[in-house]
Write a protein that holds these residues in place. Structure first.
Motif, PDB file in Angstrom:
ATOM      1  N   ILE A  94     -10.947 -26.964 -39.339  1.00 17.78           N
ATOM      2  CA  ILE A  94      -9.560 -26.810 -39.775  1.00 17.78           C
ATOM      3  C   ILE A  94      -9.335 -27.901 -40.818  1.00 17.78           C
ATOM      4  O   ILE A  94      -9.279 -29.088 -40.469  1.00 17.78           O
ATOM      5  CB  ILE A  94      -8.560 -27.019 -38.605  1.00 17.78           C
ATOM      6  CG1 ILE A  94      -8.986 -26.256 -37.344  1.00 17.78           C
ATOM      7  CG2 ILE A  94      -7.142 -26.662 -39.028  1.00 17.78           C
ATOM      8  CD1 ILE A  94      -8.906 -24.763 -37.445  1.00 17.78           C
ATOM      9  N   PRO A  95      -9.232 -27.533 -42.089  1.00 20.78           N
ATOM     10  CA  PRO A  95      -9.090 -28.559 -43.131  1.00 20.78           C
ATOM     11  C   PRO A  95      -7.674 -29.110 -43.199  1.00 20.78           C
ATOM     12  O   PRO A  95      -6.717 -28.421 -42.861  1.00 20.78           O
ATOM     13  CB  PRO A  95      -9.437 -27.802 -44.418  1.00 20.78           C
ATOM     14  CG  PRO A  95      -9.096 -26.382 -44.136  1.00 20.78           C
ATOM     15  CD  PRO A  95      -9.270 -26.172 -42.652  1.00 20.78           C
ATOM     16  N   THR A  96      -7.548 -30.363 -43.663  1.00 19.28           N
ATOM     17  CA  THR A  96      -6.216 -30.979 -43.749  1.00 19.28           C
ATOM     18  C   THR A  96      -5.680 -31.006 -45.183  1.00 19.28           C
ATOM     19  O   THR A  96      -4.626 -31.585 -45.426  1.00 19.28           O
ATOM     20  CB  THR A  96      -6.257 -32.424 -43.220  1.00 19.28           C
ATOM     21  OG1 THR A  96      -7.259 -33.127 -43.957  1.00 19.28           O
ATOM     22  CG2 THR A  96      -6.562 -32.484 -41.740  1.00 19.28           C
ATOM     23  N   SER A  97      -6.432 -30.434 -46.110  1.00 18.21           N
ATOM     24  CA  SER A  97      -5.941 -30.380 -47.497  1.00 18.21           C
ATOM     25  C   SER A  97      -6.730 -29.312 -48.242  1.00 18.21           C
ATOM     26  O   SER A  97      -7.808 -28.883 -47.790  1.00 18.21           O
ATOM     27  CB  SER A  97      -6.128 -31.725 -48.201  1.00 18.21           C
ATOM     28  OG  SER A  97      -7.505 -32.056 -48.256  1.00 18.21           O
ATOM     29  N   LYS A  98      -6.194 -28.923 -49.394  1.00 23.30           N
ATOM     30  CA  LYS A  98      -6.897 -27.936 -50.220  1.00 23.30           C
ATOM     31  C   LYS A  98      -8.228 -28.515 -50.695  1.00 23.30           C
ATOM     32  O   LYS A  98      -9.227 -27.822 -50.780  1.00 23.30           O
ATOM     33  CB  LYS A  98      -6.030 -27.566 -51.425  1.00 23.30           C
ATOM     34  CG  LYS A  98      -4.831 -26.693 -51.042  1.00 23.30           C
ATOM     35  CD  LYS A  98      -4.002 -26.319 -52.257  1.00 23.30           C
ATOM     36  CE  LYS A  98      -2.801 -25.483 -51.809  1.00 23.30           C
ATOM     37  NZ  LYS A  98      -1.749 -25.396 -52.822  1.00 23.30           N
ATOM     38  N   LYS A  99      -8.210 -29.817 -51.008  1.00 21.18           N
ATOM     39  CA  LYS A  99      -9.431 -30.461 -51.490  1.00 21.18           C
ATOM     40  C   LYS A  99     -10.525 -30.423 -50.416  1.00 21.18           C
ATOM     41  O   LYS A  99     -11.673 -30.085 -50.692  1.00 21.18           O
ATOM     42  CB  LYS A  99      -9.121 -31.907 -51.884  1.00 21.18           C
ATOM     43  CG  LYS A  99     -10.100 -32.494 -52.835  1.00 21.18           C
ATOM     44  CD  LYS A  99      -9.550 -33.774 -53.419  1.00 21.18           C
ATOM     45  CE  LYS A  99     -10.566 -34.391 -54.349  1.00 21.18           C
ATOM     46  NZ  LYS A  99     -10.079 -35.602 -54.979  1.00 21.18           N
ATOM     47  N   THR A 100     -10.141 -30.771 -49.185  1.00 19.55           N
ATOM     48  CA  THR A 100     -11.110 -30.740 -48.079  1.00 19.55           C
ATOM     49  C   THR A 100     -11.612 -29.324 -47.853  1.00 19.55           C
ATOM     50  O   THR A 100     -12.804 -29.104 -47.622  1.00 19.55           O
ATOM     51  CB  THR A 100     -10.458 -31.313 -46.804  1.00 19.55           C
ATOM     52  OG1 THR A 100     -10.344 -32.731 -46.970  1.00 19.55           O
ATOM     53  CG2 THR A 100     -11.262 -31.024 -45.556  1.00 19.55           C
ATOM     54  N   ALA A 101     -10.714 -28.336 -47.936  1.00 16.10           N
ATOM     55  CA  ALA A 101     -11.120 -26.939 -47.737  1.00 16.10           C
ATOM     56  C   ALA A 101     -12.167 -26.558 -48.781  1.00 16.10           C
ATOM     57  O   ALA A 101     -13.190 -25.934 -48.452  1.00 16.10           O
ATOM     58  CB  ALA A 101      -9.907 -26.019 -47.834  1.00 16.10           C
ATOM     59  N   ALA A 102     -11.954 -26.977 -50.028  1.00 14.37           N
ATOM     60  CA  ALA A 102     -12.896 -26.620 -51.097  1.00 14.37           C
ATOM     61  C   ALA A 102     -14.244 -27.312 -50.884  1.00 14.37           C
ATOM     62  O   ALA A 102     -15.307 -26.690 -51.032  1.00 14.37           O
ATOM     63  CB  ALA A 102     -12.304 -27.006 -52.450  1.00 14.37           C
ATOM     64  N   LEU A 103     -14.203 -28.598 -50.486  1.00 10.14           N
ATOM     65  CA  LEU A 103     -15.457 -29.334 -50.258  1.00 10.14           C
ATOM     66  C   LEU A 103     -16.233 -28.731 -49.089  1.00 10.14           C
ATOM     67  O   LEU A 103     -17.458 -28.579 -49.155  1.00 10.14           O
ATOM     68  CB  LEU A 103     -15.157 -30.809 -49.962  1.00 10.14           C
ATOM     69  CG  LEU A 103     -14.661 -31.673 -51.129  1.00 10.14           C
ATOM     70  CD1 LEU A 103     -14.149 -33.024 -50.620  1.00 10.14           C
ATOM     71  CD2 LEU A 103     -15.774 -31.883 -52.151  1.00 10.14           C
ATOM     72  N   ALA A 104     -15.508 -28.368 -48.022  1.00 10.49           N
ATOM     73  CA  ALA A 104     -16.172 -27.797 -46.842  1.00 10.49           C
ATOM     74  C   ALA A 104     -16.751 -26.416 -47.173  1.00 10.49           C
ATOM     75  O   ALA A 104     -17.874 -26.089 -46.764  1.00 10.49           O
ATOM     76  CB  ALA A 104     -15.184 -27.707 -45.678  1.00 10.49           C
ATOM     77  N   ALA A 105     -16.006 -25.628 -47.924  1.00  6.13           N
ATOM     78  CA  ALA A 105     -16.489 -24.288 -48.307  1.00  6.13           C
ATOM     79  C   ALA A 105     -17.772 -24.424 -49.127  1.00  6.13           C
ATOM     80  O   ALA A 105     -18.723 -23.648 -48.950  1.00  6.13           O
ATOM     81  CB  ALA A 105     -15.417 -23.535 -49.089  1.00  6.13           C
ATOM     82  N   ALA A 106     -17.819 -25.441 -49.986  1.00  9.46           N
ATOM     83  CA  ALA A 106     -19.013 -25.646 -50.825  1.00  9.46           C
ATOM     84  C   ALA A 106     -20.232 -26.017 -49.969  1.00  9.46           C
ATOM     85  O   ALA A 106     -21.367 -25.838 -50.387  1.00  9.46           O
ATOM     86  CB  ALA A 106     -18.743 -26.738 -51.850  1.00  9.46           C
ATOM     87  N   GLU A 107     -19.988 -26.531 -48.768  1.00 13.91           N
ATOM     88  CA  GLU A 107     -21.089 -26.877 -47.842  1.00 13.91           C
ATOM     89  C   GLU A 107     -21.348 -25.766 -46.829  1.00 13.91           C
ATOM     90  O   GLU A 107     -22.032 -25.974 -45.820  1.00 13.91           O
ATOM     91  CB  GLU A 107     -20.753 -28.179 -47.082  1.00 13.91           C
ATOM     92  CG  GLU A 107     -20.623 -29.409 -47.956  1.00 13.91           C
ATOM     93  CD  GLU A 107     -21.949 -29.904 -48.527  1.00 13.91           C
ATOM     94  OE1 GLU A 107     -23.009 -29.540 -48.003  1.00 13.91           O
ATOM     95  OE2 GLU A 107     -21.892 -30.661 -49.517  1.00 13.91           O
TER      96      GLU A 107
END
Ligand code: 5RP
Length: 227
Positions: A53-66
């Motif tokens: 569960i990401p806490t920001s759009k930036k984290t969501a994008a970084l996690a999706a890239a991984e």
């Protein structure tokens, strides 16, 4: 001696080991958490399955890239563990967060979590909260009234956070006022009072939320602080 960046990598690596198969994990925001996401990405490649569960759009994008599977907070009943950073931590694990402007979603994810683990380098440890200007997320409409209220109530000059000379806009379309309290003696009372000001969405004080903190030092040692 480790650099600050290397310390962040050290605590991130240790924290990544706490994520087990099938867990639901809140993933914080910031530069320390960037390293956590990279570590988790490596573990996903080796077969670890969990949902984040990401806490920001930036984290969501970084996690999706991984290739880390993501879920929305509304899609889960509760979160097993959230791992996040902080801007200040005192001896009783009270925190100032929001340096990256993600405090609202970070607090909602933390509140839904059974456990909140904070990762930090030793420079974030303080005796009293408040040297780091406290971020306050406000509705853009009439934000100057909030600033005036803070001036009159607390005799502080809150600064509108800027990015490229324009107001910084949070993921949820709000502004951030950075409040130079200098020393916060009663964080629980202050948090309550700030959130009662019309136009304030939330503040960066995380009171009685963290269960554990993993602190890294330049000599490569880490220390665990428990509630
Ligand atoms: C973002 C945060 C971050 O956790 C906090 O700013 C610490 O970030 P960093 O790891 O980059 O020092 O609260 O809103």
């Amino acid at each position: 001696m480790l650099t600050q960046d290397e310390i962040k990598q050290l605590v991130a690596k240790q924290a990544a080991e706490l994520v087990q198969n099938n867990m639901t994990v809140g993933i914080g925001s910031g530069t320390t958490i960037y390293y956590l996401i990279r570590e988790l990405g490596k573990r996903v490649k080796k077969g670890l399955f969990f949902r984040a569960i990401p806490t920001s759009k930036k984290t969501a994008a970084l996690a999706a890239a991984e290739n880390i599977p993501l879920a929305e907070l509304n899609a889960v009943d509760s979160i097993d563990l959230t791992i996040d950073g902080a801007d200040e931590i005192d001896g009783s694990l009270q925190l100032i967060k929001g340096g990256g402007g993600a405090l609202l979603q970070e607090k909602m994810v933390a509140a839904a979590s059974r456990e909140l683990l904070i990762l930090a380098d030793y420079s974030k440890l303080v005796q009293h909260l408040g040297k780091f200007p406290l971020p306050l997320e406000v509705i853009p409409f009439g934000w100057k009234q909030v600033q005036k209220n803070l001036r009159e109530t607390y005799q502080i000059e809150a600064a509108l956070r800027l990015q490229d000379d324009q107001p910084f806009i949070s993921d949820h379309g709000h502004y951030i006022l950075d409040c130079p309290f200098d020393r916060i003696d009663n964080p629980d009372i202050l948090s309550y009072d700030l959130n009662a000001i019309p136009g304030v969405v939330d503040n960066g004080l995380f009171i009685n939320m963290a269960d554990m903190a993993l602190i890294g030092y330049p000599d490569g040692k880490t220390e665990t602080m428990n509630k």
